[in-house]
Design an enzyme around this catalytic site. Structure first.
Site, short mmCIF file in Angstrom:
data_model
loop_
_atom_site.label_atom_id
_atom_site.label_comp_id
_atom_site.label_asym_id
_atom_site.label_seq_id
_atom_site.Cartn_x
_atom_site.Cartn_y
_atom_site.Cartn_z
CE1 TYR A 92 35.23 -45.42 5.73
CE2 TYR A 92 32.97 -45.93 6.37
CZ TYR A 92 34.26 -46.34 6.14
OH TYR A 92 34.62 -47.66 6.32
CB SER A 183 32.51 -36.66 8.09
OG SER A 183 32.25 -37.93 8.65
CD GLN A 184 37.21 -41.05 4.47
OE1 GLN A 184 37.35 -42.23 4.70
NE2 GLN A 184 36.88 -40.58 3.28
CG ASP A 269 28.27 -35.87 15.05
OD1 ASP A 269 27.83 -37.00 14.75
OD2 ASP A 269 29.18 -35.30 14.42
CG HIS A 298 28.24 -36.70 11.14
ND1 HIS A 298 29.35 -36.35 11.87
CD2 HIS A 298 28.71 -37.23 9.96
CE1 HIS A 298 30.44 -36.66 11.19
NE2 HIS A 298 30.08 -37.19 10.04
#
Length: 318
Positions: A92, A183-184, A269, A298
């Protein structure tokens, strides 16, 4: 941060009841059919990155609504036989970056197609016509009151079209296409694995965009907190928000994905909480493994993840 989510024994069995939109499949079939009416019109321009061990191309292709998307293609220099290709998606706020950031896969003998995220990163791929300024945040709620207008409809479509492109690229084995991201990027890879039948494998690290409502209820970390703030401001539209998000929830894509997948999760996370990862992993329809990082947030495995991914990928692509 200490562990704040469910204990591991409960995560392994975590399968929450979720209601997906009744027209989920029709929505995505219509979206992708419309996108494929546009020719990919791929442009590959040699790029001198001063990296003699790899060939680098600046790539442009048609994604959602025929809009142009930027990417990098890197492949080992002097390779004669077609190579497997990793289609790499980005976290992101980030974009495709610079070619030297993506040397792992060519060093391992693979081609890599690094797909820019529209409206993010350096702005190489605008989100909408005339919108040339990249965004640092806020895209999670862009168009969230209408599935047809939602930002991730465009981004996921770009990602599917990137796999369409990878299949056609010179020097790429069309039967050995892998999607990857963290992640994204992990959320995008998860979505594409559920949407594209030609995906051979999926590397899904600490995925975002999964089990949305639950995420907003257990973490106040961004980016999920963007949704919480939006719902706090638009109190009467909360159900509308989560109805839209039902078309983009990674849990629903995971249930449709059949390619082998390697997930990762950080048990501390607070950005993409472990229960959101396991909600998708436990419903993933294909062969699957998950790498657990008990004391990590994360960042997940960070540089320790590649030594896990490389032998797994070698076996999947054999």
């Amino acid at each position: 941060m200490a562990m704040f989510d469910l204990p591991l024994d409960r995560l392994r069995d975590y399968r929450p009841e979720l209601t997906e939109p009744a027209d989920f499949d029709a929505f995505w079939l219509g979206t992708l059919t419309a996108a494929r009416e546009h020719d990919l019109a791929a442009e590959l321009t040699p790029f001198d990155a001063l990296l003699p061990g790899v060939e680098v191309f600046d790539v442009r292709f048609s994604g959602y609504d025929g809009q142009r998307v930027a990417a990098w293609l890197l492949r080992p220099a002097g390779s004669d036989s077609p190579r497997p290709c990793v289609v790499q998606f980005i976290g992101y706020g980030g974009g495709r970056g610079r070619p030297h950031e993506w040397l792992l896969w060519p060093a391992a003998g693979y081609a890599v197609l690094v797909v820019d995220s529209r409206g993010q990163g350096d702005g190489d791929t605008p989100d909408l016509a005339g919108d040339t300024t990249p965004h640092h945040s806020g895209l999670l709620t862009r168009g969230v009151l209408d599935p047809a207008q939602y930002y991730y409809r465009r981004l996921f479509t770009d990602a599917v079209r990137a796999v369409d492109l990878a299949i056609t690229l010179p020097g790429v084995d069309p039967d050995r296409i892998v999607v990857a991201g963290a992640s994204q990027g992990g959320g995008i890879a998860q979505a594409v694995a559920g949407l594209h039948p030609r995906v051979r494998g999926a590397l899904i690290d600490v995925p975002f965009l999964t089990h949305f409502r639950h995420a907003t209820e257990i973490t106040d970390s961004y980016p999920y907190h963007e949704l919480s703030v939006f719902c706090a401001t638009n109190r009467e539209r909360t159900d509308q928000v989560f109805h839209t998000l039902g078309y983009f929830d990674g849990v629903h894509f995971a249930a449709r994905a059949t390619a082998p997948a390697l997930y990762s999760v950080g048990l501390m996370d607070d950005v993409c909480p472990p229960s959101t990862v396991y909600a998708a992993f436990n419903r993933y329809a294909g062969p699957k493994q998950i790498q657990i990082w008990p004391y990590n947030r994360h960042e997940g495995g960070g540089s320790y993840m590649a030594p896990v991914q490389l032998p797994w990928l070698r076996d999947v692509l054999a």
